[in-house]
Scaffold this motif. Sequence first.
Motif, PDB file in Angstrom:
ATOM      1  N   CYS A  39      38.471  44.591  37.850  1.00  0.00           N
ATOM      2  CA  CYS A  39      39.852  44.819  38.480  1.00  0.00           C
ATOM      3  C   CYS A  39      39.690  44.036  39.655  1.00  0.00           C
ATOM      4  CB  CYS A  39      40.113  46.239  38.655  1.00  0.00           C
ATOM      5  SG  CYS A  39      41.655  46.811  39.499  1.00  0.00           S
ATOM      6  N   ALA A  40      40.403  42.827  39.874  1.00  0.00           N
ATOM      7  CA  ALA A  40      40.672  42.003  41.071  1.00  0.00           C
ATOM      8  C   ALA A  40      41.941  42.541  41.860  1.00  0.00           C
ATOM      9  CB  ALA A  40      40.510  40.701  40.632  1.00  0.00           C
ATOM     10  N   THR A  41      41.417  42.665  43.201  1.00  0.00           N
ATOM     11  CA  THR A  41      42.546  42.859  44.008  1.00  0.00           C
ATOM     12  C   THR A  41      42.353  42.070  45.425  1.00  0.00           C
ATOM     13  OG1 THR A  41      43.943  44.688  45.042  1.00  0.00           O
ATOM     14  CG2 THR A  41      41.440  44.881  44.872  1.00  0.00           C
ATOM     15  N   SER A  42      43.106  42.502  46.211  1.00  0.00           N
ATOM     16  CA  SER A  42      43.101  41.599  47.731  1.00  0.00           C
ATOM     17  C   SER A  42      41.899  42.504  48.842  1.00  0.00           C
ATOM     18  CB  SER A  42      44.605  41.630  48.496  1.00  0.00           C
ATOM     19  OG  SER A  42      44.746  43.016  48.901  1.00  0.00           O
ATOM     20  N   LYS A  43      41.850  41.631  49.668  1.00  0.00           N
ATOM     21  CA  LYS A  43      40.602  42.057  50.518  1.00  0.00           C
ATOM     22  C   LYS A  43      40.780  43.270  51.035  1.00  0.00           C
ATOM     23  CE  LYS A  43      37.530  40.831  54.275  1.00  0.00           C
ATOM     24  NZ  LYS A  43      36.954  39.948  55.022  1.00  0.00           N
ATOM     25  N   HIS A  44      42.478  43.362  51.731  1.00  0.00           N
ATOM     26  CA  HIS A  44      42.900  44.550  52.256  1.00  0.00           C
ATOM     27  C   HIS A  44      43.055  45.770  51.238  1.00  0.00           C
ATOM     28  CE1 HIS A  44      45.722  47.057  54.445  1.00  0.00           C
ATOM     29  NE2 HIS A  44      46.144  47.241  53.392  1.00  0.00           N
ATOM     30  N   THR A  45      43.461  45.614  50.140  1.00  0.00           N
ATOM     31  CA  THR A  45      43.323  46.694  49.069  1.00  0.00           C
ATOM     32  C   THR A  45      42.142  47.218  48.876  1.00  0.00           C
ATOM     33  OG1 THR A  45      45.527  45.840  48.309  1.00  0.00           O
ATOM     34  CG2 THR A  45      44.141  47.470  46.906  1.00  0.00           C
ATOM     35  N   PHE A  46      41.367  46.346  48.778  1.00  0.00           N
ATOM     36  CA  PHE A  46      39.658  46.545  48.415  1.00  0.00           C
ATOM     37  C   PHE A  46      39.118  47.450  49.479  1.00  0.00           C
ATOM     38  CE2 PHE A  46      35.965  46.020  45.691  1.00  0.00           C
ATOM     39  CZ  PHE A  46      34.920  45.880  46.585  1.00  0.00           C
ATOM     40  N   SER A  47      39.368  47.142  50.564  1.00  0.00           N
ATOM     41  CA  SER A  47      38.775  47.832  51.828  1.00  0.00           C
ATOM     42  C   SER A  47      39.645  49.278  52.240  1.00  0.00           C
ATOM     43  CB  SER A  47      38.378  46.899  52.898  1.00  0.00           C
ATOM     44  OG  SER A  47      39.821  46.591  53.270  1.00  0.00           O
ATOM     45  N   VAL A  83      50.494  45.481  47.164  1.00  0.00           N
ATOM     46  CA  VAL A  83      49.385  45.647  46.543  1.00  0.00           C
ATOM     47  C   VAL A  83      49.362  45.164  44.738  1.00  0.00           C
ATOM     48  CG1 VAL A  83      47.435  47.336  45.596  1.00  0.00           C
ATOM     49  CG2 VAL A  83      48.662  47.607  47.858  1.00  0.00           C
ATOM     50  N   GLN A  84      48.273  44.371  44.598  1.00  0.00           N
ATOM     51  CA  GLN A  84      48.528  43.913  43.306  1.00  0.00           C
ATOM     52  C   GLN A  84      47.127  44.211  42.603  1.00  0.00           C
ATOM     53  OE1 GLN A  84      49.705  39.623  43.493  1.00  0.00           O
ATOM     54  NE2 GLN A  84      51.834  40.495  42.181  1.00  0.00           N
ATOM     55  N   LEU A  85      46.991  44.460  41.360  1.00  0.00           N
ATOM     56  CA  LEU A  85      45.511  44.697  40.553  1.00  0.00           C
ATOM     57  C   LEU A  85      45.470  43.961  39.378  1.00  0.00           C
ATOM     58  CD1 LEU A  85      45.729  48.598  41.024  1.00  0.00           C
ATOM     59  CD2 LEU A  85      44.555  47.233  42.547  1.00  0.00           C
ATOM     60  N   THR A  86      44.609  43.180  39.055  1.00  0.00           N
ATOM     61  CA  THR A  86      44.459  42.357  37.754  1.00  0.00           C
ATOM     62  C   THR A  86      43.265  42.765  37.124  1.00  0.00           C
ATOM     63  OG1 THR A  86      45.610  40.668  38.946  1.00  0.00           O
ATOM     64  CG2 THR A  86      44.545  40.134  37.202  1.00  0.00           C
ATOM     65  N   GLU A  87      43.693  43.578  35.863  1.00  0.00           N
ATOM     66  CA  GLU A  87      42.390  43.731  34.935  1.00  0.00           C
ATOM     67  C   GLU A  87      41.964  42.649  34.058  1.00  0.00           C
ATOM     68  OE1 GLU A  87      45.254  47.591  35.007  1.00  0.00           O
ATOM     69  OE2 GLU A  87      45.550  45.406  34.739  1.00  0.00           O
ATOM     70  N   SER A  88      41.006  42.576  34.083  1.00  0.00           N
ATOM     71  CA  SER A  88      40.112  41.730  32.792  1.00  0.00           C
ATOM     72  C   SER A  88      39.058  42.166  32.052  1.00  0.00           C
ATOM     73  CB  SER A  88      39.897  40.241  33.584  1.00  0.00           C
ATOM     74  OG  SER A  88      38.940  40.510  34.247  1.00  0.00           O
ATOM     75  N   GLY A  89      38.743  41.763  30.921  1.00  0.00           N
ATOM     76  CA  GLY A  89      37.372  42.231  30.292  1.00  0.00           C
ATOM     77  C   GLY A  89      37.610  43.024  28.834  1.00  0.00           C
ATOM     78  N   GLY A  90      38.813  43.336  28.619  1.00  0.00           N
ATOM     79  CA  GLY A  90      39.013  44.129  27.154  1.00  0.00           C
ATOM     80  C   GLY A  90      38.726  43.280  26.227  1.00  0.00           C
ATOM     81  N   GLY A  91      38.579  43.927  24.895  1.00  0.00           N
ATOM     82  CA  GLY A  91      38.518  43.435  23.825  1.00  0.00           C
ATOM     83  C   GLY A  91      37.915  44.219  22.566  1.00  0.00           C
ATOM     84  N   LEU A  92      37.540  43.738  21.487  1.00  0.00           N
ATOM     85  CA  LEU A  92      37.127  44.395  20.257  1.00  0.00           C
ATOM     86  C   LEU A  92      35.712  44.428  20.134  1.00  0.00           C
ATOM     87  CD1 LEU A  92      37.591  45.542  17.494  1.00  0.00           C
ATOM     88  CD2 LEU A  92      38.049  43.314  16.603  1.00  0.00           C
ATOM     89  N   VAL A  93      35.087  45.504  20.070  1.00  0.00           N
ATOM     90  CA  VAL A  93      33.573  45.557  20.094  1.00  0.00           C
ATOM     91  C   VAL A  93      33.200  46.674  19.014  1.00  0.00           C
ATOM     92  CG1 VAL A  93      33.115  45.052  22.572  1.00  0.00           C
ATOM     93  CG2 VAL A  93      33.472  47.425  21.627  1.00  0.00           C
ATOM     94  N   HIS A  94      31.988  46.860  18.611  1.00  0.00           N
ATOM     95  CA  HIS A  94      31.495  48.025  17.736  1.00  0.00           C
ATOM     96  C   HIS A  94      31.137  49.083  18.328  1.00  0.00           C
ATOM     97  CE1 HIS A  94      32.409  44.964  14.317  1.00  0.00           C
ATOM     98  NE2 HIS A  94      31.603  43.976  14.988  1.00  0.00           N
TER      99      HIS A  94
END
Length: 120
Positions: free
Chosen positions: A22-30, A2-13
């Motif tokens: 969080c992207a993952t495989s179809k198997h994990t997602f389901s 099982v692999q999980l890949t996050e994205s979208g962080g950053g600096l905001v006000h």
Amino acid sequence: QVQLTESGGGLVHTGDSLRLSCATSKHTFSMYALGWFRQAPGKERELVAAISWTGAHIYYADSVKDRFTISRDIAKNTVNLEMNSLKPEDTAVYYCAANPIGVRYEYHIWGQGTQVTVSP
């Protein structure tokens, strides 16, 4: 594996919005409940939001209710966390996590984390 890949962080006000994915495989997602945790410096890791593999069960921490929304994108096998009205206290490393039982059970599969920083 099982692999999980996050994205979208950053600096905001303060008051801004941000979306984490969080992207993952179809198997994990389901087959797995997927959750978002966060850990700020000097603090314990806390569960922020989680959603079951059916989408029928959703959990939010009190600190983020009415500001954060967790959702599933079936087409992309991705779980998103929409964060609105961000506050400096939301600053933390956010982790995506998975478990095969349910939203409030122990999570044992983790992504690498993504930093969210909210400036005053």
